[in-house]
Design a protein around this motif. Structure first.
Motif, PDB file in Angstrom:
ATOM      1  N   ARG A 112       0.839  -1.219   0.000  1.00 53.50           N
ATOM      2  CA  ARG A 112       0.000   0.000   0.000  1.00 53.50           C
ATOM      3  C   ARG A 112       0.867   1.259   0.000  1.00 53.50           C
ATOM      4  N   SER A 146       1.921   1.776  -3.516  1.00 54.98           N
ATOM      5  CA  SER A 146       0.789   2.283  -4.281  1.00 54.98           C
ATOM      6  C   SER A 146       0.621   3.785  -4.093  1.00 54.98           C
ATOM      7  N   ASN A 162       2.932   5.912  -3.190  1.00 55.01           N
ATOM      8  CA  ASN A 162       4.065   6.577  -3.849  1.00 55.01           C
ATOM      9  C   ASN A 162       3.799   6.758  -5.344  1.00 55.01           C
ATOM     10  N   LEU A 163       3.299   5.694  -5.972  1.00 57.80           N
ATOM     11  CA  LEU A 163       3.034   5.751  -7.404  1.00 57.80           C
ATOM     12  C   LEU A 163       1.916   6.732  -7.730  1.00 57.80           C
ATOM     13  N   GLN A 164       0.898   6.764  -6.881  1.00 54.91           N
ATOM     14  CA  GLN A 164      -0.231   7.659  -7.126  1.00 54.91           C
ATOM     15  C   GLN A 164       0.155   9.130  -6.985  1.00 54.91           C
ATOM     16  N   CYS A 182      10.363   2.451 -13.041  1.00 51.10           N
ATOM     17  CA  CYS A 182       9.289   3.414 -13.331  1.00 51.10           C
ATOM     18  C   CYS A 182       9.756   4.476 -14.323  1.00 51.10           C
ATOM     19  N   TRP A 222       2.515   3.369 -14.158  1.00 53.98           N
ATOM     20  CA  TRP A 222       2.476   3.666 -12.723  1.00 53.98           C
ATOM     21  C   TRP A 222       1.082   3.393 -12.155  1.00 53.98           C
ATOM     22  N   ASP A 223       0.056   3.796 -12.901  1.00 53.51           N
ATOM     23  CA  ASP A 223      -1.328   3.583 -12.451  1.00 53.51           C
ATOM     24  C   ASP A 223      -1.629   2.094 -12.315  1.00 53.51           C
ATOM     25  N   ALA A 241       0.249   0.693  -9.310  1.00 57.74           N
ATOM     26  CA  ALA A 241      -0.374   1.132  -8.055  1.00 57.74           C
ATOM     27  C   ALA A 241      -1.635   0.326  -7.760  1.00 57.74           C
ATOM     28  N   ASP A 262      -2.260  -2.418  -4.588  1.00 56.73           N
ATOM     29  CA  ASP A 262      -3.399  -2.395  -3.661  1.00 56.73           C
ATOM     30  C   ASP A 262      -4.123  -3.739  -3.639  1.00 56.73           C
TER      31      ASP A 262
END
Length: 279
Positions: free
Chosen positions: A62, A65, A67-69, A102, A114-115, A118, A122
């Protein structure tokens, strides 16, 4: 050695199955697919880690996730792995270098990768926290979508981005689910030894084989809809190996031999394709 060359070296160490077709892709698409694969592999290593407890796995996934968002064009390598320092001595290189993977992708497609990563992180966190407890066919569909069907969708989007075309997204999900269900069959004994069972209640090997073949049929439809080119070349190898694995398992073998793998790869890359009866 530049990042692209190093990424291919790491890819070769983590998956010879996908290393072969990825290396055959044209430059920009190669960087996008290699980035996607290594990002997914980075989080998969957390989900499958042999010593981390499930709550720690969920927490780390999580965190990644989030971080990527929150990343954008100004993000640096360390921004993607912020919060992993406490477990850095336990995590493998491919996970600790997530930020590099990335940033390997071309800028025009990187946010989609990235999306997807992420969202998968999750979903993996959910399954880790629930000890991969699968009771029903619907649970299995949910799990195989979480960790593989969504990858099929991402690959479909990468082909569309590269060729400015569209593919059948439901068949793309079947492609991912089919490959994952073959992995579940191949690793069933090892998973049971660590207290995890991906078979729904009442399912046996024959039932899971049927599930795998239904999804591989969708993968066939997906692959046959692709025009000649790098996307088709990429998909043929893992699909041929998946069919080959199912066939030898039906004969009582646990996995393909090295000679089987070489023969299937040669057949898939020489224009002969594959069929579900021959290894």
């Amino acid at each position: 050695m530049n990042l692209r060359e190093n990424a291919l070296e790491i890819l070769k160490e983590t998956s010879r199955t996908f290393y072969i077709p990825i290396c055959r892709l044209p430059s920009e698409l190669l960087e996008a697919v290699a980035s996607a694969y290594l990002c997914m592999r980075a989080i998969d290593e957390i989900e499958d880690h042999p010593t981390l407890n499930n709550l720690t796995k969920a927490k780390l996934l999580r965190h990644i996730s989030l971080n990527l968002q929150s990343s954008d064009e100004n993000s640096g390598v360390d921004d993607f792995t912020y919060g992993l320092a406490g477990e850095q001595y336990l995590l493998p290189e491919v996970t600790l270098r997530l930020g590099e993977w990335c940033l390997l992708a071309p800028e025009s497609i990187a946010p989609r990768i990235w999306d997807a990563t992420a969202a998968m992180a999750d979903r993996m966190a959910y399954w880790s926290q629930n000890n991969w407890h699968i009771r029903t066919h619907e649970d299995l569909d949910s799990y195989t979508f979480s960790v593989a069907g969504a990858v099929g969708l991402l690959l479909s989007d990468l082909w569309a981005w590269h060729n400015n075309t569209q593919t059948n997204r439901m068949h793309a999900i079947g492609f991912g689910r089919g490959l994952q269900s073959v992995n579940i069959l191949r690793n069933h004994r090892e998973d049971q030894a660590r207290g995890v069972n991906f078979f729904p209640q009442g399912w046996d090997n024959q039932t899971m084989q049927a599930y795998a073949r239904r999804n591989l049929h969708l993968a066939d439809c997906y692959t046959k809809s692709l025009p000649p080119g790098p996307a088709l070349d990429f998909c043929q190898i893992p699909l041929a190996l998946a069919y080959g694995t199912l066939n030898v398992m039906a004969l009582g073998q646990e996995k393909l031999t090295r000679s089987d793998v070489l023969a299937l790869v040669e057949r898939a890359t020489s224009g002969f394709g594959w069929n579900s009866e021959a290894v």
